[in-house]
Design a protein around this motif. Structure first.
Motif, short mmCIF file in Angstrom:
data_model
loop_
_atom_site.label_atom_id
_atom_site.label_comp_id
_atom_site.label_asym_id
_atom_site.label_seq_id
_atom_site.Cartn_x
_atom_site.Cartn_y
_atom_site.Cartn_z
N PHE A 114 0.83 -1.20 0.00
CA PHE A 114 0.00 0.00 0.00
C PHE A 114 0.87 1.25 0.00
CE2 PHE A 114 -2.64 3.28 1.94
CZ PHE A 114 -3.88 3.08 1.34
N TYR B 285 -8.51 1.28 -4.31
CA TYR B 285 -8.79 0.94 -2.92
C TYR B 285 -10.14 1.48 -2.42
CZ TYR B 285 -4.12 -0.96 -2.25
OH TYR B 285 -2.99 -1.73 -2.33
N CYS C 122 -13.31 -1.83 -4.84
CA CYS C 122 -13.06 -2.78 -3.74
C CYS C 122 -14.32 -2.98 -2.91
CB CYS C 122 -11.92 -2.24 -2.86
SG CYS C 122 -11.62 -3.21 -1.38
N LEU D 40 -11.58 -5.43 1.56
CA LEU D 40 -10.16 -5.09 1.63
C LEU D 40 -9.46 -5.92 2.69
CD1 LEU D 40 -7.68 -3.32 0.95
CD2 LEU D 40 -8.50 -1.69 2.67
#
Length: 464
Positions: free
Chosen positions: A195, A215, A219, A222
């Motif tokens: 990340f 993200y 998504c 996660l």
């Protein structure tokens, strides 16, 4: 004849850490060739400069391995596309994005994993294959409830525990179950280091919007592991907190894991710490004998040689600690039987297991300190001093890392043993773990000293 760029990239991939490959080499394309030269295209000028200053030697080595020694390498920025032969731009590596409705490449039953690279979910990491005991029972049920959307109104799960105890197995099992249920959730699986690296690359490459989409809007579920890596990384923490809020507001699910709980991770801002602590929190401890035996029986079913029950019990009794050490012992016994054409029995098992790391005696920080002092030209007094000389800092970091791995001391106690705050201990552990992943200067020393500790060769030591 010019070999394919894919062959050259495979050679490079074998020589550098995986996250470095995904970030800096995967987006590169072969733009052209000439007499004694090749031209490589990257998405932007920053990446071209980085390739030339850092990765040129390994690229030349890979070219030489394909019979192109001495070829001149040129770099160019090609903003129009990620790869010249694919015409698709992407400046940063992607995590594993699992979409059931797009069956492109299927290493997992019923799941499709993005073919362009990134982390994938391991096929054997399912709830059915997880052997639970008292040490992991709540974590198992919490992860399964999260995958089934039965977690009682919360969309957040935080798994904590030392390495090798099953955090990754449960996190990935939750992701697989969520992707296979109903309409098939879009599962994004990455580590905190992934990340961070992606965020940095997106900022430098001008692809922040794409990073945020990945993200947030792309998504449903996660999974972010090794959250303790975020210590002191303020910009990354801020972006993760923003993604956290977006996903939670959209009724998505989030699973985190770390070597310690959110309250014990120094250098976390209050906003992120609060969010990581707001859902289910499940710790995983070392497995007891019955659980170790169950794990071994499960693993033995997948071997091509039969493993008798008395051998399973023997290994479970002798090998304590994390699951990886258990698996290593079992696989080594089976391998010797296969290579030598023998059947697995107690005599063969003893010949393999006895020289291996076995049941650990209680290890103290003082013993670890003395062990490190014998391995490096440094004194105990220097390790606990305020010295910042590299010849002292590196052994001190390694000693803190080993104390974290091989003792049950809390971070504050480890810090006190070295006259440091617990935040310094976390920084040291992260630094050594990074060196180990990248096979840096402490890679071999950490492995060697770890074996010394596991084999009981620490010496008498002194009190911490």
């Amino acid at each position: 004849m010019m070999p394919s760029w894919e062959k050259i990239r495979r050679r490079i991939r074998e020589r550098i850490p995986e996250h470095c490959y995904r970030m800096w080499i995967e987006p590169v394309a072969l733009a052209g060739t000439g007499p004694g030269s090749v031209t490589l295209a990257s998405p932007n000028a920053f990446m071209s400069r980085r390739l030339e200053t850092v990765y040129l030697p390994v690229i030349r080595e890979a070219l030489a391995g394909e019979g192109l020694a001495g070829v001149r390498v040129r770099f160019t920025a090609q903003a129009g596309g990620r790869k010249a032969d694919q015409g698709k731009a992407e400046a940063a590596p992607e995590p594993a994005v699992v979409r059931r409705q797009r069956p492109v490449q299927q290493p997992l039953p019923g799941l499709a994993v993005r073919a362009a690279g990134g982390r994938v979910l391991k096929e054997s990491f399912t709830f059915d294959r997880f052997v639970r005991g008292k040490h992991s029972e709540f974590a198992f049920y919490a992860a399964r409830a999260m995958a089934r959307d039965e977690a009682g109104g919360t969309g957040v799960l935080y798994l904590s525990g030392k390495t090798g105890l099953g955090k990754t197995h449960l996190a990935q099992a939750a992701g697989q179950a969520a992707a296979q249920a109903g309409q098939g959730a879009r599962v994004v699986y990455a580590t905190a280091e992934d990340f961070t690296n992606e965020l940095v690359a997106s900022l430098k490459g001008g692809t922040v919007a794409r990073f945020k989409d990945r993200y947030r809007t792309e998504c449903d579920f996660l999974i972010l592991e090794d959250v303790h890596f975020l210590t002191g990384k303020e910009a990354t923490q801020k972006e993760l907190a923003a993604a956290f809020d977006y996903l939670l507001d959209a009724d998505k699910k989030l699973v985190f894991s770390g070597g310690m709980g959110p309250d014990d991770i120094p250098g976390l801002n209050d906003r992120l710490r609060s969010r990581l602590s707001m859902g289910l929190a499940a710790g995983i401890g070392a497995p007891d004998f019955e659980t170790r035996a169950g794990i071994l029986r499960d693993k033995a079913r997948g071997l091509d040689v039969p493993v008798p029950g008395d051998v399973v019990s023997y290994i479970a009794e002798e090998i304590e600690g994390d699951v990886r050490r258990l698996e290593s012992a079992l696989f080594s016994v089976a391998a010797k039987a296969r290579f030598a054409g023998l059947r697995v029995d107690m005599a063969l098992a003893r010949s393999v297991v006895e020289p291996m790391p076995r049941r650990q005696k209680r290890i103290t920080a003082g013993q670890i300190t003395d062990l490190v002092c014998r391995a490096f030209p440094v004194t105990r007094e220097e390790l606990v001093s305020r010295s910042r000389k590299q010849r002292v800092v590196k052994p001190r970091q390694l000693a803190m890392f080993l104390a974290r791995q091989y003792t049950d001391l809390p971070l504050k106690e480890i810090g006190r043993a070295f006259n440091r705050y617990h935040a310094t201990v976390v920084h040291a552990v992260n630094a050594v773990e990074k060196e180990i992943r990248q096979r840096g200067v402490l890679y071999e020393q950490a492995g060697y000293l770890g074996k010394q500790i596991e084999q009981g060769r620490t010496g008498p030591g002194r009190a911490a």
